[in-house]
Design a protein around this motif. Structure first.
Motif, PDB file in Angstrom:
ATOM      1  N   VAL A 106       0.840  -1.204   0.000  1.00  0.00           N
ATOM      2  CA  VAL A 106       0.000   0.000   0.000  1.00  0.00           C
ATOM      3  C   VAL A 106       0.870   1.249   0.000  1.00  0.00           C
ATOM      4  O   VAL A 106       0.713   2.152  -0.826  1.00  0.00           O
ATOM      5  CB  VAL A 106      -0.952   0.017   1.217  1.00  0.00           C
ATOM      6  CG1 VAL A 106      -1.700   1.347   1.278  1.00  0.00           C
ATOM      7  CG2 VAL A 106      -1.931  -1.128   1.136  1.00  0.00           C
ATOM      8  N   HIS A 107       1.814   1.309   0.956  1.00  0.00           N
ATOM      9  CA  HIS A 107       2.684   2.498   1.047  1.00  0.00           C
ATOM     10  C   HIS A 107       3.547   2.644  -0.202  1.00  0.00           C
ATOM     11  O   HIS A 107       3.814   3.754  -0.667  1.00  0.00           O
ATOM     12  CB  HIS A 107       3.567   2.394   2.297  1.00  0.00           C
ATOM     13  CG  HIS A 107       2.801   2.501   3.576  1.00  0.00           C
ATOM     14  ND1 HIS A 107       2.156   3.651   3.974  1.00  0.00           N
ATOM     15  CD2 HIS A 107       2.541   1.571   4.540  1.00  0.00           C
ATOM     16  CE1 HIS A 107       1.566   3.446   5.137  1.00  0.00           C
ATOM     17  NE2 HIS A 107       1.779   2.188   5.509  1.00  0.00           N
ATOM     18  N   LYS A 108       3.960   1.525  -0.778  1.00  0.00           N
ATOM     19  CA  LYS A 108       4.783   1.560  -1.992  1.00  0.00           C
ATOM     20  C   LYS A 108       4.016   2.186  -3.153  1.00  0.00           C
ATOM     21  O   LYS A 108       4.524   3.050  -3.863  1.00  0.00           O
ATOM     22  CB  LYS A 108       5.217   0.132  -2.337  1.00  0.00           C
ATOM     23  CG  LYS A 108       6.082   0.020  -3.586  1.00  0.00           C
ATOM     24  CD  LYS A 108       6.426  -1.439  -3.846  1.00  0.00           C
ATOM     25  CE  LYS A 108       7.167  -1.615  -5.164  1.00  0.00           C
ATOM     26  NZ  LYS A 108       7.429  -3.040  -5.454  1.00  0.00           N
ATOM     27  N   GLN A 109       2.748   1.744  -3.324  1.00  0.00           N
ATOM     28  CA  GLN A 109       1.943   2.276  -4.436  1.00  0.00           C
ATOM     29  C   GLN A 109       1.567   3.732  -4.207  1.00  0.00           C
ATOM     30  O   GLN A 109       1.582   4.541  -5.138  1.00  0.00           O
ATOM     31  CB  GLN A 109       0.682   1.427  -4.628  1.00  0.00           C
ATOM     32  CG  GLN A 109       0.971   0.049  -5.199  1.00  0.00           C
ATOM     33  CD  GLN A 109      -0.257  -0.590  -5.822  1.00  0.00           C
ATOM     34  OE1 GLN A 109      -1.146   0.096  -6.293  1.00  0.00           O
ATOM     35  NE2 GLN A 109      -0.282  -1.905  -5.837  1.00  0.00           N
ATOM     36  N   GLN A 119      -4.678   1.375  -7.028  1.00  0.00           N
ATOM     37  CA  GLN A 119      -5.350   0.598  -8.078  1.00  0.00           C
ATOM     38  C   GLN A 119      -5.550  -0.824  -7.554  1.00  0.00           C
ATOM     39  O   GLN A 119      -4.590  -1.559  -7.311  1.00  0.00           O
ATOM     40  CB  GLN A 119      -4.494   0.614  -9.351  1.00  0.00           C
ATOM     41  CG  GLN A 119      -5.262   0.391 -10.625  1.00  0.00           C
ATOM     42  CD  GLN A 119      -5.222  -1.053 -11.063  1.00  0.00           C
ATOM     43  OE1 GLN A 119      -4.625  -1.888 -10.408  1.00  0.00           O
ATOM     44  NE2 GLN A 119      -5.870  -1.344 -12.171  1.00  0.00           N
ATOM     45  N   ALA A 120      -6.827  -1.202  -7.355  1.00  0.00           N
ATOM     46  CA  ALA A 120      -7.154  -2.412  -6.595  1.00  0.00           C
ATOM     47  C   ALA A 120      -6.607  -3.685  -7.233  1.00  0.00           C
ATOM     48  O   ALA A 120      -6.017  -4.526  -6.552  1.00  0.00           O
ATOM     49  CB  ALA A 120      -8.671  -2.519  -6.414  1.00  0.00           C
ATOM     50  N   LYS A 121      -6.809  -3.867  -8.533  1.00  0.00           N
ATOM     51  CA  LYS A 121      -6.414  -5.128  -9.186  1.00  0.00           C
ATOM     52  C   LYS A 121      -4.908  -5.342  -9.085  1.00  0.00           C
ATOM     53  O   LYS A 121      -4.437  -6.424  -8.736  1.00  0.00           O
ATOM     54  CB  LYS A 121      -6.865  -5.129 -10.653  1.00  0.00           C
ATOM     55  CG  LYS A 121      -6.519  -6.428 -11.378  1.00  0.00           C
ATOM     56  CD  LYS A 121      -7.134  -6.477 -12.756  1.00  0.00           C
ATOM     57  CE  LYS A 121      -6.717  -7.709 -13.519  1.00  0.00           C
ATOM     58  NZ  LYS A 121      -7.095  -8.966 -12.844  1.00  0.00           N
ATOM     59  N   GLU A 164      -9.905  -3.322 -13.832  1.00  0.00           N
ATOM     60  CA  GLU A 164      -8.701  -2.472 -13.907  1.00  0.00           C
ATOM     61  C   GLU A 164      -8.990  -1.054 -13.406  1.00  0.00           C
ATOM     62  O   GLU A 164      -8.101  -0.334 -12.983  1.00  0.00           O
ATOM     63  CB  GLU A 164      -8.206  -2.392 -15.357  1.00  0.00           C
ATOM     64  CG  GLU A 164      -7.764  -3.709 -15.960  1.00  0.00           C
ATOM     65  CD  GLU A 164      -6.373  -4.108 -15.509  1.00  0.00           C
ATOM     66  OE1 GLU A 164      -5.748  -3.306 -14.794  1.00  0.00           O
ATOM     67  OE2 GLU A 164      -5.930  -5.215 -15.870  1.00  0.00           O
ATOM     68  N   ASN A 165     -10.265  -0.642 -13.465  1.00  0.00           N
ATOM     69  CA  ASN A 165     -10.626   0.736 -13.104  1.00  0.00           C
ATOM     70  C   ASN A 165     -11.031   0.880 -11.633  1.00  0.00           C
ATOM     71  O   ASN A 165     -11.329   1.981 -11.184  1.00  0.00           O
ATOM     72  CB  ASN A 165     -11.783   1.217 -13.984  1.00  0.00           C
ATOM     73  CG  ASN A 165     -11.420   1.213 -15.444  1.00  0.00           C
ATOM     74  OD1 ASN A 165     -10.317   1.586 -15.789  1.00  0.00           O
ATOM     75  ND2 ASN A 165     -12.327   0.791 -16.304  1.00  0.00           N
ATOM     76  N   LEU A 171     -13.182  -7.939  -6.221  1.00  0.00           N
ATOM     77  CA  LEU A 171     -13.508  -6.751  -5.427  1.00  0.00           C
ATOM     78  C   LEU A 171     -14.328  -5.808  -6.293  1.00  0.00           C
ATOM     79  O   LEU A 171     -13.905  -5.456  -7.394  1.00  0.00           O
ATOM     80  CB  LEU A 171     -12.237  -6.058  -4.941  1.00  0.00           C
ATOM     81  CG  LEU A 171     -12.488  -4.774  -4.124  1.00  0.00           C
ATOM     82  CD1 LEU A 171     -12.982  -5.119  -2.727  1.00  0.00           C
ATOM     83  CD2 LEU A 171     -11.226  -3.926  -4.036  1.00  0.00           C
ATOM     84  N   THR A 172     -15.495  -5.425  -5.814  1.00  0.00           N
ATOM     85  CA  THR A 172     -16.335  -4.454  -6.523  1.00  0.00           C
ATOM     86  C   THR A 172     -16.776  -3.382  -5.532  1.00  0.00           C
ATOM     87  O   THR A 172     -16.639  -3.553  -4.313  1.00  0.00           O
ATOM     88  CB  THR A 172     -17.576  -5.126  -7.131  1.00  0.00           C
ATOM     89  OG1 THR A 172     -18.319  -5.773  -6.089  1.00  0.00           O
ATOM     90  CG2 THR A 172     -17.191  -6.151  -8.179  1.00  0.00           C
ATOM     91  N   SER A 173     -17.322  -2.289  -6.048  1.00  0.00           N
ATOM     92  CA  SER A 173     -17.817  -1.240  -5.164  1.00  0.00           C
ATOM     93  C   SER A 173     -19.159  -0.738  -5.671  1.00  0.00           C
ATOM     94  O   SER A 173     -19.426  -0.752  -6.876  1.00  0.00           O
ATOM     95  CB  SER A 173     -16.821  -0.082  -5.094  1.00  0.00           C
ATOM     96  OG  SER A 173     -16.656   0.514  -6.360  1.00  0.00           O
TER      97      SER A 173
END
Length: 689
Positions: free
Chosen positions: A541-544, A555-557, A584-585, A624-626
């Motif tokens: 997480v911190h890297k991205q 970016q989740a994927k 991807e989005n 994972l969806t939202s």
């Protein structure tokens, strides 16, 4: 059972890394032995994806047709349209325009009726390419723009890869119609999309087209730079067609630049490749280019050699422009060699086509007649030499006259307009002059006084308004600068925080690695691996976030793919497949990414450790969806499942307990089903509770 064994044998053959020809042969054998339509279609799809890039699409056409027929009978629209595109491509190579257009349109109609945007755009690109190939450039432009409009209305951020190709092809079509500005805009748009998607084919093609753009404006140094960039990149990702297209482009560029040894070197590399691919049109073009290079260095025997080879190919594909181009190249060589009889035969053959304006224009006719005049002069037939010289002069005079007539007409129109305006102005001046003289004396004093008064009042109000606006603008500017500085400072501090956390977690990861190297106990190392993967889920997480300007989301994927790859490397189970269908989005807020990462890590780790003990193969599914303010995380495996007496309230699994606690801590919901493998449905609010 026999069919299953056949497929197993087939896949083992592919996985052993045989060459493409061996793969094709294996697929053909499997096809012959197959006894169901579904299995045949499965094999044909794999076979045709190899044949489409092979050496002879003539031989491949029956397989493309069989794939279309079976797909249609099974209502498999995706493979049916794919087969029609293959058939269209085959007919392009066979120079059969009507069938190339027909099958491309057939695929297009199916995907349009089914509202399949991605398929529709692929078909638009195929139809546009077919029109371009047969020199119907306006139709190609119309087709590509239709696809772009459809994408803008319905595409969102998807299907960018094919859109990049459409823009690049549109640029090439604009080039052919002399629309330079539109061509540049299209290629820049294609490059922008290719950089965004980082798709290898589109990136190679965009760099290649930029090379052509610079070559077209005689900037050969810049053209060389982009061709070499495209060549290097294409080679690194094994796109051999683009590698050799760039050799072809470099050959033309060096020829125009006057670096003839390099021109010949790159053209001959391209020639060898396109011959093996049986790509006749490219083969012709390279042969003709080599002949032209030899013409420039006065090696006329070599011009004849390559010119005759080019002419042979042009006649094979029955391409009128190619035949005329090769003949003109040869006629010039024979003239320089003083082989007047051969030059005469070729020039008279080209002259027959001068009645077809689309094939030979007036400038070409002029060159043909001039060369014929020179031929007959060399043969001492001065009567015919004079006859063709007169034809040459007549066309030259006609071209010049058209230019002169056009110029004269423009000048005459401007002169008459100017003359008329002058006459009208003179008439008005004569009529008003007397009235002006009588009024001037009376009006002068009034106008002067009134003008001074108005000027003074206007100046006062303008000065006051200017001062007020300047003060307001300065206040707004100061406020904007202060807000921007505060925003930048917050972003800098956030990035610095993520950077420091990333470095700290990196040190912890290093210490765990050192600890793993000190102990040989497998169980101890497994525990350290699990701990390490939990740390890496936070580290990622911190890297991205540190790499992005936007430090509020990841970016989740990509994030999930990186996490599961870490787990895969910790367990030597190559038979387990992980499928991540996250879009991807899909973006994951930073504060929610920590529990999601840890939950995914724990689930995948548990599946590797326990789910597939009694199975040779297994699958783990992640999505994972939202929706609105909720993230929905679905985690499944097809392993042995949970015990019948399993009680969620009496957990003895650290991983499951961690998942439950994290979900509760972040205000989410958690359900688990262990009847058929393990399936978890987890929801988390986008803002932690």
């Amino acid at each position: 059972m026999k069919q299953l064994l056949l497929f197993i044998t087939f896949f083992i053959g592919l996985s052993l890394g045989f060459g493409q020809e061996s793969k094709i042969d294996s697929l053909k054998i499997a096809l012959d032995q197959s006894n169901t339509q579904k299995s045949k279609l499965f094999i044909l799809d794999s076979l045709n994806s190899l044949l489409i890039s092979g050496t002879s699409l003539n031989d491949a056409l029956p397989y493309f047709t069989e794939m279309a027929d079976i797909s249609k009978s099974l209502n498999n629209y995706e493979l049916e349209t794919k087969a029609y595109k293959y058939i269209s491509e085959a007919y392009i190579k066979k120079m059969d325009s009507s069938k190339a257009f027909y099958f491309a349109k057939k695929a297009l109609d199916i995907n349009k009726n089914r509202n399949n945007l991605n398929g529709y755009l692929l078909d638009i690109n195929q139809l546009g390419r077919a029109y371009h190939h047969f020199q119907l450039y306006e139709k190609a432009i119309e087709t590509y723009n239709k696809g772009i409009i459809e994408y803008n209305e319905n595409g969102g951020e998807n299907k960018l890869t094919v859109l990049s190709t459409i823009y690049s092809n549109l640029s090439a079509a604009y080039d052919k119609t002399g629309q330079t500005d539109n061509s540049i805009k299209a290629i820049l748009k294609g490059v922008e999309i290719a950089e965004k998607t980082n798709a290898p084919t589109q990136k190679s093609y965009s760099l290649y087209l930029l090379g052509y753009k610079y070559m077209g404006i005689d900037n050969y140094k810049k053209a060389e730079e982009y061709f070499l960039k495209s060549l290097k990149f294409s080679d690194s990702v094994s796109l051999q067609t683009y590698v050799n297209m760039n050799h072809h482009g470099l050959g033309i560029n060096y020829s125009r630049w006057g670096i003839y040894d390099k021109a010949l070197h790159h053209n001959k590399i391209a020639l060898d490749f396109f011959r093996k691919q049986n790509d006749k049109l490219y083969e012709f073009d390279v042969l003709n280019n080599i002949a032209i290079v030899y013409q420039k260095i006065n090696r006329y025997d070599s011009v004849v050699k390559y010119g005759e080879l080019a002419l042979k190919i042009a006649k094979e594909i029955n391409h009128k422009l190619a035949i005329s181009g090769a003949n003109l190249t040869l006629s010039n060589a024979y003239l320089n060699l003083k082989q007047y009889n051969k030059a005469e035969i070729i020039l008279l053959e080209i002259a027959k086509d001068t009645i077809t304006p689309n094939i030979i224009d007036n400038n070409s006719k002029s060159a043909i007649f001039s060369n014929l005049s020179e031929v007959y002069e060399g043969k001492n037939n001065y009567k015919k030499s004079l006859e063709y010289h007169k034809k040459f002069k007549k066309i030259s005079d006609s071209i010049n006259k058209q230019n002169l007539d056009s110029k004269f007409s423009d000048i005459e129109t401007k002169y008459q307009t100017e003359k008329k305006e002058k006459e009208n102005l003179q008439l008005k001046a004569d009529n008003t002059e007397q009235a002006l003289l009588t009024q001037k004396a009376n009006a002068r004093n009034w106008i002067l006084g009134l003008g001074i008064l108005l000027l003074s009042v206007s100046a006062f109000f303008i000065w006051r308004r200017y001062k007020a606006e300047a003060k307001a603008k300065q206040i707004i500017s100061d406020q904007k600068d202060e807000i921007e500085q505060q925003k930048n400072m917050v972003e800098i501090l956030q990035k610095e925080l993520h950077h420091r956390m990333k470095n700290n977690l990196s040190f912890i990861d290093l210490f765990i690695n050192l600890a793993k190297g000190r102990f040989e106990d497998k169980a101890y190392q497994n525990k350290l691996n699990e701990l390490q993967n939990r740390m890496r889920s936070m580290f990622e997480v911190h890297k991205q976030l540190f790499k992005k300007d936007d430090v509020t989301s990841v970016q989740a994927k990509n994030y999930i793919d990186t996490l599961v790859e870490n787990v895969k490397q910790a367990y030597e189970k190559n038979t387990v497949t992980i499928t991540n269908t996250t879009s991807e989005n899909e973006m994951l807020l930073a504060n929610t990414s920590f529990p999601v990462g840890l939950i995914v890590n724990e689930f995948v780790t548990n599946s590797y450790k326990y789910a597939f003990e009694d199975q040779k193969e297994g699958t783990i599914y992640i999505a994972l969806t939202s929706q609105d303010n909720i993230y929905k995380l679905v985690l499944k495996d097809n392993g042995k499942g949970l015990p019948k007496d399993f009680d969620i309230n009496e957990l003895d699994s650290f991983g499951l307990e961690t998942i439950q606690l994290l979900t509760k801590e972040y205000g989410g919901t958690f359900t688990i089903d262990g009847a058929n493998g393990v399936a978890m449905n987890i929801t988390l609010p986008k803002t932690a509770a």
